[in-house]
Design a protein around this motif. Structure first.
Motif, PDB file in Angstrom:
ATOM      1  N   TRP A  41       0.829  -1.197   0.000  1.00  0.00           N
ATOM      2  CA  TRP A  41       0.000   0.000   0.000  1.00  0.00           C
ATOM      3  C   TRP A  41       0.865   1.249   0.000  1.00  0.00           C
ATOM      4  CZ3 TRP A  41      -4.885   1.236  -0.814  1.00  0.00           C
ATOM      5  CH2 TRP A  41      -5.316   2.504  -0.462  1.00  0.00           C
ATOM      6  N   GLU A  42       0.592   2.145  -0.924  1.00  0.00           N
ATOM      7  CA  GLU A  42       1.162   3.487  -0.873  1.00  0.00           C
ATOM      8  C   GLU A  42       0.211   4.437  -1.570  1.00  0.00           C
ATOM      9  OE1 GLU A  42       5.006   3.292  -2.752  1.00  0.00           O
ATOM     10  OE2 GLU A  42       4.159   3.253  -4.767  1.00  0.00           O
ATOM     11  N   CYS A  43       0.227   5.676  -1.117  1.00  0.00           N
ATOM     12  CA  CYS A  43      -0.601   6.699  -1.747  1.00  0.00           C
ATOM     13  C   CYS A  43       0.052   8.053  -1.500  1.00  0.00           C
ATOM     14  CB  CYS A  43      -2.033   6.665  -1.212  1.00  0.00           C
ATOM     15  SG  CYS A  43      -2.210   7.010   0.548  1.00  0.00           S
ATOM     16  N   GLY A  44      -0.295   9.019  -2.353  1.00  0.00           N
ATOM     17  CA  GLY A  44       0.262  10.346  -2.172  1.00  0.00           C
ATOM     18  C   GLY A  44      -0.167  11.303  -3.261  1.00  0.00           C
ATOM     19  N   TRP A  45       0.177  12.558  -3.026  1.00  0.00           N
ATOM     20  CA  TRP A  45      -0.146  13.631  -3.960  1.00  0.00           C
ATOM     21  C   TRP A  45       0.860  13.684  -5.094  1.00  0.00           C
ATOM     22  CZ3 TRP A  45      -4.685  15.792  -3.896  1.00  0.00           C
ATOM     23  CH2 TRP A  45      -5.404  15.819  -2.703  1.00  0.00           C
ATOM     24  N   ASN A  46       0.382  13.954  -6.279  1.00  0.00           N
ATOM     25  CA  ASN A  46       1.240  14.170  -7.436  1.00  0.00           C
ATOM     26  C   ASN A  46       2.125  15.384  -7.166  1.00  0.00           C
ATOM     27  OD1 ASN A  46       2.358  14.309  -9.977  1.00  0.00           O
ATOM     28  ND2 ASN A  46       0.551  15.219 -10.908  1.00  0.00           N
ATOM     29  N   ILE A  47       3.385  15.287  -7.538  1.00  0.00           N
ATOM     30  CA  ILE A  47       4.317  16.387  -7.289  1.00  0.00           C
ATOM     31  C   ILE A  47       4.636  17.193  -8.541  1.00  0.00           C
ATOM     32  CG2 ILE A  47       5.351  15.250  -5.291  1.00  0.00           C
ATOM     33  CD1 ILE A  47       7.721  14.513  -7.205  1.00  0.00           C
ATOM     34  N   THR A  48       4.054  16.826  -9.677  1.00  0.00           N
ATOM     35  CA  THR A  48       4.302  17.580 -10.906  1.00  0.00           C
ATOM     36  C   THR A  48       3.055  18.355 -11.314  1.00  0.00           C
ATOM     37  OG1 THR A  48       3.645  15.742 -12.345  1.00  0.00           O
ATOM     38  CG2 THR A  48       5.975  15.886 -11.727  1.00  0.00           C
ATOM     39  N   ASP A  49       3.259  19.391 -12.094  1.00  0.00           N
ATOM     40  CA  ASP A  49       2.156  20.235 -12.545  1.00  0.00           C
ATOM     41  C   ASP A  49       2.122  20.213 -14.067  1.00  0.00           C
ATOM     42  OD1 ASP A  49       0.069  22.017 -12.634  1.00  0.00           O
ATOM     43  OD2 ASP A  49       1.338  23.784 -12.355  1.00  0.00           O
ATOM     44  N   ARG A  50       1.403  19.220 -14.600  1.00  0.00           N
ATOM     45  CA  ARG A  50       1.253  19.094 -16.051  1.00  0.00           C
ATOM     46  C   ARG A  50      -0.235  18.991 -16.367  1.00  0.00           C
ATOM     47  NH1 ARG A  50       4.891  14.077 -17.339  1.00  0.00           N
ATOM     48  NH2 ARG A  50       4.219  13.505 -15.271  1.00  0.00           N
ATOM     49  N   PRO A  51      -0.663  19.468 -17.511  1.00  0.00           N
ATOM     50  CA  PRO A  51      -2.095  19.474 -17.839  1.00  0.00           C
ATOM     51  C   PRO A  51      -2.748  18.089 -17.789  1.00  0.00           C
ATOM     52  CG  PRO A  51      -0.876  20.802 -19.419  1.00  0.00           C
ATOM     53  CD  PRO A  51       0.143  20.118 -18.561  1.00  0.00           C
TER      54      PRO A  51
END
Length: 97
Positions: A41-51
Protein backbone atom coordinates in the motif's frame (compact mmCIF):
# COMPACT_ATOMS: atom_id res chain seq x y z
CA UNK A 1 -0.83 -10.94 -7.33
CA UNK A 2 -3.00 -8.10 -8.56
CA UNK A 3 -1.82 -4.51 -8.74
CA UNK A 4 -4.62 -2.02 -8.03
CA UNK A 5 -3.87 1.49 -9.28
CA UNK A 6 -6.14 4.48 -8.77
CA UNK A 7 -5.63 8.03 -10.04
CA UNK A 8 -7.80 10.82 -8.63
CA UNK A 9 -8.58 14.16 -10.24
CA UNK A 10 -9.98 16.88 -8.00
CA UNK A 11 -13.11 18.52 -9.38
CA UNK A 12 -12.82 22.04 -10.76
CA UNK A 13 -12.54 24.59 -7.98
CA UNK A 14 -11.50 22.04 -5.34
CA UNK A 15 -8.14 22.60 -3.65
CA UNK A 16 -5.83 20.20 -1.87
CA UNK A 17 -5.92 22.40 1.23
CA UNK A 18 -9.67 22.07 1.79
CA UNK A 19 -10.55 20.24 5.03
CA UNK A 20 -12.65 17.62 3.24
CA UNK A 21 -9.78 16.85 0.83
CA UNK A 22 -7.26 16.64 3.66
CA UNK A 23 -9.62 14.26 5.50
CA UNK A 24 -10.09 12.17 2.36
CA UNK A 25 -6.35 11.78 1.84
CA UNK A 26 -5.91 10.85 5.50
CA UNK A 27 -8.68 8.23 5.22
CA UNK A 28 -6.75 6.53 2.41
CA UNK A 29 -3.44 6.76 4.28
CA UNK A 30 -5.06 4.99 7.22
CA UNK A 31 -6.01 1.96 5.11
CA UNK A 32 -2.38 0.80 5.34
CA UNK A 33 -2.42 -1.95 7.96
CA UNK A 34 -6.16 -1.65 8.48
CA UNK A 35 -7.34 -3.81 5.56
CA UNK A 36 -5.84 -7.32 5.90
CA UNK A 37 -6.04 -8.09 2.17
CA UNK A 38 -3.55 -5.37 1.27
CA UNK A 39 -0.13 -6.89 0.54
CA UNK A 40 1.30 -3.52 -0.51
CA UNK A 41 0.00 0.00 0.00
CA UNK A 42 1.16 3.49 -0.87
CA UNK A 43 -0.60 6.70 -1.75
CA UNK A 44 0.26 10.35 -2.17
CA UNK A 45 -0.15 13.63 -3.96
CA UNK A 46 1.24 14.17 -7.44
CA UNK A 47 4.32 16.39 -7.29
CA UNK A 48 4.30 17.58 -10.91
CA UNK A 49 2.16 20.23 -12.54
CA UNK A 50 1.25 19.09 -16.05
CA UNK A 51 -2.09 19.47 -17.84
CA UNK A 52 -2.61 15.70 -18.16
CA UNK A 53 -1.60 14.91 -14.57
CA UNK A 54 -3.95 13.54 -11.95
CA UNK A 55 -3.81 14.87 -8.40
CA UNK A 56 -3.60 11.88 -6.04
CA UNK A 57 -2.60 8.26 -6.58
CA UNK A 58 -2.97 4.90 -4.87
CA UNK A 59 -0.67 2.02 -5.71
CA UNK A 60 -1.59 -1.22 -3.96
CA UNK A 61 -1.45 -4.98 -4.35
CA UNK A 62 -3.56 -7.91 -3.22
CA UNK A 63 -3.11 -11.67 -3.57
CA UNK A 64 -5.93 -12.45 -6.00
CA UNK A 65 -9.36 -11.49 -7.30
CA UNK A 66 -11.13 -12.59 -4.12
CA UNK A 67 -8.80 -10.43 -2.03
CA UNK A 68 -9.45 -7.49 -4.36
CA UNK A 69 -13.20 -7.91 -3.89
CA UNK A 70 -12.81 -8.07 -0.10
CA UNK A 71 -10.64 -4.95 -0.16
CA UNK A 72 -13.13 -3.03 -2.31
CA UNK A 73 -16.02 -4.10 -0.08
CA UNK A 74 -14.16 -3.42 3.19
CA UNK A 75 -16.06 -0.80 5.25
CA UNK A 76 -12.95 1.38 5.70
CA UNK A 77 -12.32 1.42 1.94
CA UNK A 78 -15.97 2.19 1.24
CA UNK A 79 -15.90 5.06 3.74
CA UNK A 80 -12.70 6.53 2.27
CA UNK A 81 -13.94 6.25 -1.32
CA UNK A 82 -17.25 7.79 -0.26
CA UNK A 83 -15.45 10.91 0.90
CA UNK A 84 -13.69 11.30 -2.46
CA UNK A 85 -16.97 10.99 -4.39
CA UNK A 86 -17.86 14.44 -3.05
CA UNK A 87 -14.92 16.25 -4.65
CA UNK A 88 -13.10 14.09 -7.23
CA UNK A 89 -13.33 11.62 -10.08
CA UNK A 90 -10.96 8.72 -10.66
CA UNK A 91 -9.77 6.00 -12.96
CA UNK A 92 -8.49 2.57 -12.01
CA UNK A 93 -6.41 -0.23 -13.46
CA UNK A 94 -6.16 -3.74 -12.01
CA UNK A 95 -3.64 -6.11 -13.52
CA UNK A 96 -1.91 -9.37 -12.61
CA UNK A 97 1.81 -9.40 -12.09
Amino acid sequence: MIRHLVLFKLNDGVGRDEPRVIAGAQAFRELDGLVPELEFWECGWNITDRPIAYDFAINSAVADGDALTRYIEHPAHQAAAGQWREFATWVIADYEF
